[in-house]
Motif scaffolding. Structure first.
Motif, mmCIF file in Angstrom:
data_model
loop_
_atom_site.group_PDB
_atom_site.id
_atom_site.type_symbol
_atom_site.label_atom_id
_atom_site.label_comp_id
_atom_site.label_asym_id
_atom_site.label_seq_id
_atom_site.Cartn_x
_atom_site.Cartn_y
_atom_site.Cartn_z
ATOM 1 N N LEU A 59 0.868 -1.172 0.000
ATOM 2 C CA LEU A 59 0.000 0.000 0.000
ATOM 3 C C LEU A 59 0.909 1.227 0.000
ATOM 4 C CD1 LEU A 59 -2.577 -1.017 2.789
ATOM 5 C CD2 LEU A 59 -2.911 -1.160 0.305
ATOM 6 N N LEU A 60 0.370 2.371 -0.431
ATOM 7 C CA LEU A 60 1.136 3.607 -0.498
ATOM 8 C C LEU A 60 0.306 4.751 0.077
ATOM 9 C CD1 LEU A 60 3.575 5.288 -1.426
ATOM 10 C CD2 LEU A 60 2.552 5.371 -3.709
ATOM 11 N N LEU A 61 0.837 5.411 1.107
ATOM 12 C CA LEU A 61 0.106 6.449 1.836
ATOM 13 C C LEU A 61 0.883 7.761 1.841
ATOM 14 C CD1 LEU A 61 -0.822 4.283 4.978
ATOM 15 C CD2 LEU A 61 -2.171 4.589 2.875
ATOM 16 N N ASP A 62 0.184 8.851 2.126
ATOM 17 C CA ASP A 62 0.823 10.152 2.304
ATOM 18 C C ASP A 62 0.179 10.854 3.493
ATOM 19 O OD1 ASP A 62 2.641 12.358 0.963
ATOM 20 O OD2 ASP A 62 0.777 13.354 1.536
ATOM 21 N N ALA A 63 1.010 11.603 4.261
ATOM 22 C CA ALA A 63 0.524 12.235 5.488
ATOM 23 C C ALA A 63 0.285 13.737 5.357
ATOM 24 C CB ALA A 63 1.495 11.953 6.644
ATOM 25 N N GLY A 64 0.148 14.249 4.141
ATOM 26 C CA GLY A 64 -0.358 15.602 3.967
ATOM 27 C C GLY A 64 0.658 16.696 3.741
ATOM 28 N N ASP A 65 0.133 17.901 3.458
ATOM 29 C CA ASP A 65 0.885 19.085 3.012
ATOM 30 C C ASP A 65 1.456 18.821 1.621
ATOM 31 O OD1 ASP A 65 0.249 20.595 5.188
ATOM 32 O OD2 ASP A 65 2.306 20.862 5.906
ATOM 33 N N THR A 66 0.556 18.791 0.664
ATOM 34 C CA THR A 66 0.902 18.394 -0.701
ATOM 35 C C THR A 66 0.868 19.552 -1.686
ATOM 36 O OG1 THR A 66 -0.030 16.203 -0.278
ATOM 37 C CG2 THR A 66 0.271 16.818 -2.579
ATOM 38 N N ILE A 67 -0.088 20.482 -1.548
ATOM 39 C CA ILE A 67 -0.350 21.441 -2.631
ATOM 40 C C ILE A 67 0.129 22.855 -2.324
ATOM 41 C CG2 ILE A 67 -2.274 20.117 -3.537
ATOM 42 C CD1 ILE A 67 -4.170 22.147 -2.162
ATOM 43 N N GLN A 68 1.061 23.011 -1.392
ATOM 44 C CA GLN A 68 1.620 24.328 -1.092
ATOM 45 C C GLN A 68 3.105 24.181 -0.815
ATOM 46 O OE1 GLN A 68 2.948 25.173 2.068
ATOM 47 N NE2 GLN A 68 3.404 27.302 1.591
ATOM 48 N N GLY A 69 3.887 25.197 -1.230
ATOM 49 C CA GLY A 69 5.278 25.180 -0.815
ATOM 50 C C GLY A 69 6.305 25.477 -1.881
ATOM 51 N N THR A 70 5.934 25.431 -3.164
ATOM 52 C CA THR A 70 6.856 25.763 -4.249
ATOM 53 C C THR A 70 6.154 26.694 -5.234
ATOM 54 O OG1 THR A 70 6.116 23.894 -5.590
ATOM 55 C CG2 THR A 70 8.009 23.506 -4.139
ATOM 56 N N PRO A 71 6.921 27.356 -6.126
ATOM 57 C CA PRO A 71 6.278 28.126 -7.183
ATOM 58 C C PRO A 71 5.323 27.298 -8.037
ATOM 59 C CG PRO A 71 8.547 28.802 -6.992
ATOM 60 C CD PRO A 71 8.377 27.606 -6.067
ATOM 61 N N LEU A 72 5.587 26.006 -8.195
ATOM 62 C CA LEU A 72 4.659 25.158 -8.930
ATOM 63 C C LEU A 72 3.311 25.104 -8.216
ATOM 64 C CD1 LEU A 72 5.144 21.919 -10.822
ATOM 65 C CD2 LEU A 72 3.666 21.801 -8.823
ATOM 66 N N ALA A 73 3.335 24.939 -6.909
ATOM 67 C CA ALA A 73 2.093 24.898 -6.140
ATOM 68 C C ALA A 73 1.365 26.232 -6.236
ATOM 69 C CB ALA A 73 2.393 24.556 -4.683
ATOM 70 N N HIS A 74 2.108 27.337 -6.124
ATOM 71 C CA HIS A 74 1.498 28.669 -6.244
ATOM 72 C C HIS A 74 0.897 28.875 -7.630
ATOM 73 C CE1 HIS A 74 1.065 33.034 -6.018
ATOM 74 N NE2 HIS A 74 1.645 33.074 -7.198
ATOM 75 N N TYR A 75 1.610 28.455 -8.655
ATOM 76 C CA TYR A 75 1.163 28.683 -10.030
ATOM 77 C C TYR A 75 -0.196 28.037 -10.287
ATOM 78 C CZ TYR A 75 1.342 28.963 -15.137
ATOM 79 O OH TYR A 75 1.053 29.225 -16.449
ATOM 80 N N TYR A 76 -0.362 26.789 -9.836
ATOM 81 C CA TYR A 76 -1.605 26.068 -10.137
ATOM 82 C C TYR A 76 -2.715 26.341 -9.130
ATOM 83 C CZ TYR A 76 0.870 23.962 -13.941
ATOM 84 O OH TYR A 76 1.568 23.801 -15.117
ATOM 85 N N ALA A 77 -2.426 27.216 -8.159
ATOM 86 C CA ALA A 77 -3.484 27.699 -7.269
ATOM 87 C C ALA A 77 -3.886 29.125 -7.580
ATOM 88 C CB ALA A 77 -3.034 27.608 -5.815
ATOM 89 N N LYS A 78 -2.918 29.934 -8.095
ATOM 90 C CA LYS A 78 -3.170 31.366 -8.247
ATOM 91 C C LYS A 78 -3.011 31.892 -9.670
ATOM 92 C CE LYS A 78 -3.925 32.537 -3.883
ATOM 93 N NZ LYS A 78 -5.164 33.199 -3.435
#
Length: 558
Positions: A59-78
């Protein structure tokens, strides 16, 4: 008797890192430990584990904080937000392609508002879990609390794995503007006590994915009645948990066992290093007589620096990455001379004064009070070169997606706040010289606020030969000692105004300005409008780090 070994992999705090790329430096990512980052590297590690043990055993899990933190994250949010059109967030596209089983919500998932978060959730092909994110109107979970995955063994009984997701109660403080009156965030332990018994009835193995650090601590003070970091307490207190994938704290825990105080059974904890630098690998040996029973468990971490990026993920999302590279390298002006933030923790620098000046200018539009500004040295590596200036150069000074808030505070309250900020430093007996590590406490750089006066200088010394709480000396505004009753408008970011860092007075201070303006965008807009950024115009020495009145000498060769 049948036996089976289940392998559960985990990532956390990916923070918008898709590829091994530093958008601020416009080159492959590297740090002092030569770590690599990004989901494309994680994908290769996952592929290797699946090939070694069989995908049907993982199985493969993630514990969060995925869509913020780099210019890439900012670009696809704003800039090119996923809420417009049909474009899939590249982090969602990558995680879908890699084949995640489930993920917990992190606090930074809420930074761009619920519309962006819900769009991201819809784009995922696996559940986004948060048992303690409750709808105010109904009192029920606003996101799926858990999922049960069934693994079938050929000719044998099915193995049911329950996965409970828990997020951070600090969201109620840090993203109050987005969640107030809509969602509440009770404590992890309290909600786990409710959900784990239900999940235990449906599962042979229970794994909690918790966006909360292992060691009991909190930056929230008394703003919420629940701790920020409590995964170890969760393991000790709630019976029925077999393992916890830990997030939020940005520390590496290859393997840690905590004894549950009710059952006496060991609970496995692991936290991989943030940004995709590590992948946790948990292994569970089980046997079946009348039912599945956990015999032993263990975990380790794999380094993404040991592998190449998965070419399948690179091909899939190369164009999304290239859009961001083009955006951040766009020219917006020039800089008269080079400007660096490298020494901003230890002396007044033009880099931090520039940020404070822009913040203060904006708040001054909303008040007639004298304006102060506070900001922290977020990025030690930030530097703007002489000559042409790009978006990435300016954005490197301010790497968080904070918005600007102006509040009313008294002189006495400002002094208290600066005293709290001065806890950043260890107490010393001389002026040095010291290395940066020798005088810095275990306090994040973003919790060291530096003050600035817009129309008159705010001057003060930080005397670190004195005990914490009595270090701010000579606090003056325009050359006049600041009276406790004197009133200022103070420009801060929304994290601090919401209580982040548990600084005194600021969370309850009357709000004078809040137009949801991103500080980073204000800096970029200022450079675009001015055309030329001249560090000489922001030169000054309004505060000084001293020991017994002598300037402290600090080397920043770290």
């Amino acid at each position: 008797m049948r036996t089976f070994t289940l392998t559960v992999m985990g990532s956390t705090d990916l923070h918008g890192n898709l590829f091994n790329w530093d958008y601020y430096l416009n080159r492959e990512y590297d740090d002092f430990a030569h770590n690599d980052v990004g989901l494309a590297k994680i994908s290769t590690l996952v592929n290797d584990v699946r090939a070694a043990v069989g995908r049907h055993r993982t199985l493969l899990l993630d514990a969060g904080d995925t869509i913020q933190g780099t210019p890439l994250a900012h670009y696809y949010a704003k800039v090119e937000p996923i809420t417009r059109g049909a474009h899939t967030h590249p982090m969602a596209a990558a995680m879908n392609a890699i084949g995640y089983t489930a993920a917990a919500l992190g606090n930074h998932e809420f930074n761009y508002g619920l519309s962006v978060l819900r769009t991201f959730e819809r784009q995922l092909e696996f559940p986004l879990l948060a048992a303690n994110a409750l709808d105010v109107a109904t009192g029920l979970p606003a996101f799926q609390p858990y999922v049960v995955k069934t693994l079938w063994r050929t000719g044998g009984p099915p193995l049911r794995v329950g996965i409970l997701g828990l997020t951070n109660p600090g969201i109620a403080v840090w993203d109050r503007a987005h969640v107030d009156g809509v969602l509440t965030f009770p404590g992890l332990v309290e909600q786990a006590l409710h959900w784990v018994p239900e999940l235990r009835q449906k599962s042979d193995l229970v794994i909690v994915v918790a966006h909360s650090g292992a060691d009991l601590s909190s930056s929230l003070g008394d703003q919420v009645p629940f701790p920020e970091n409590c995964s170890e307490l969760l393991a000790e207190t709630v019976p029925g948990i077999d393992a916890i994938l830990v997030g939020h704290a940005h520390v590496e825990i290859p393997s840690r066992f905590v004894t549950n105080k009710v059952t006496g059974r060991p609970v496995l904890l692991t936290e991989p290093l943030f940004s995709g630098k590590r992948l946790s690998v948990m292994e569970f040996d089980l046997r079946h007589d009348e039912h599945w029973e956990l015999v032993t468990s263990r975990s380790s971490v794999l380094s993404s620096a040991s592998v190449e990026e998965d070419p399948r993920i690179v091909r899939l999302l190369r164009h999304d990455h290239e859009r961001v590279v083009s955006y951040v390298n766009a020219r917006i002006g020039t800089c008269a001379t080079a400007m660096s933030a490298a020494r901003s923790r230890f002396e007044d620098t033009p880099a931090l004064r520039f940020i404070n000046h822009v913040q203060a200018l904006e708040v001054a539009k909303s008040t007639s009070l004298p304006v102060l500004s506070l900001c922290a040295p977020f990025n030690r590596a930030a530097a703007i070169p002489a000559g042409e200036v790009s978006i990435r150069d300016v954005a490197g000074l301010y790497i968080f997606d904070n918005t600007l808030v102006g509040v009313r505070m008294t002189g006495g309250q400002v002094r208290d706040l600066l005293e709290e900020s001065a806890r950043y430093f260890r107490q010393v007996s001389s002026a040095g010289p010291f290395s940066a590590a020798e005088i810095s406490n275990d306090v994040p750089d973003y919790n060291f606020d530096i003050a600035y006066g817009l129309t008159e200088p705010l001057t003060y010394d930080i005397d670190i030969s004195r005990p914490a709480g009595s270090r701010i000396l000579g606090l003056s505004y325009g050359g006049v000692p600041v009276a406790d009753s004197f009133e200022f408008a103070v420009a801060v970011n929304n994290y601090r105004q919401a209580g982040g860092g548990d600084f005194p007075h600021i969370a309850s201070a009357p709000v004078l300005h809040n137009q949801q303006q991103e500080v980073r965008e204000l800096l970029i807009d200022w450079v675009k409008a001015a055309g030329v950024l001249d560090p000489a115009s922001f030169a000054g020495a309004d505060w000084c780090l001293v020991a017994g009145g002598e300037p402290v000498m600090v080397s920043t060769n770290e």
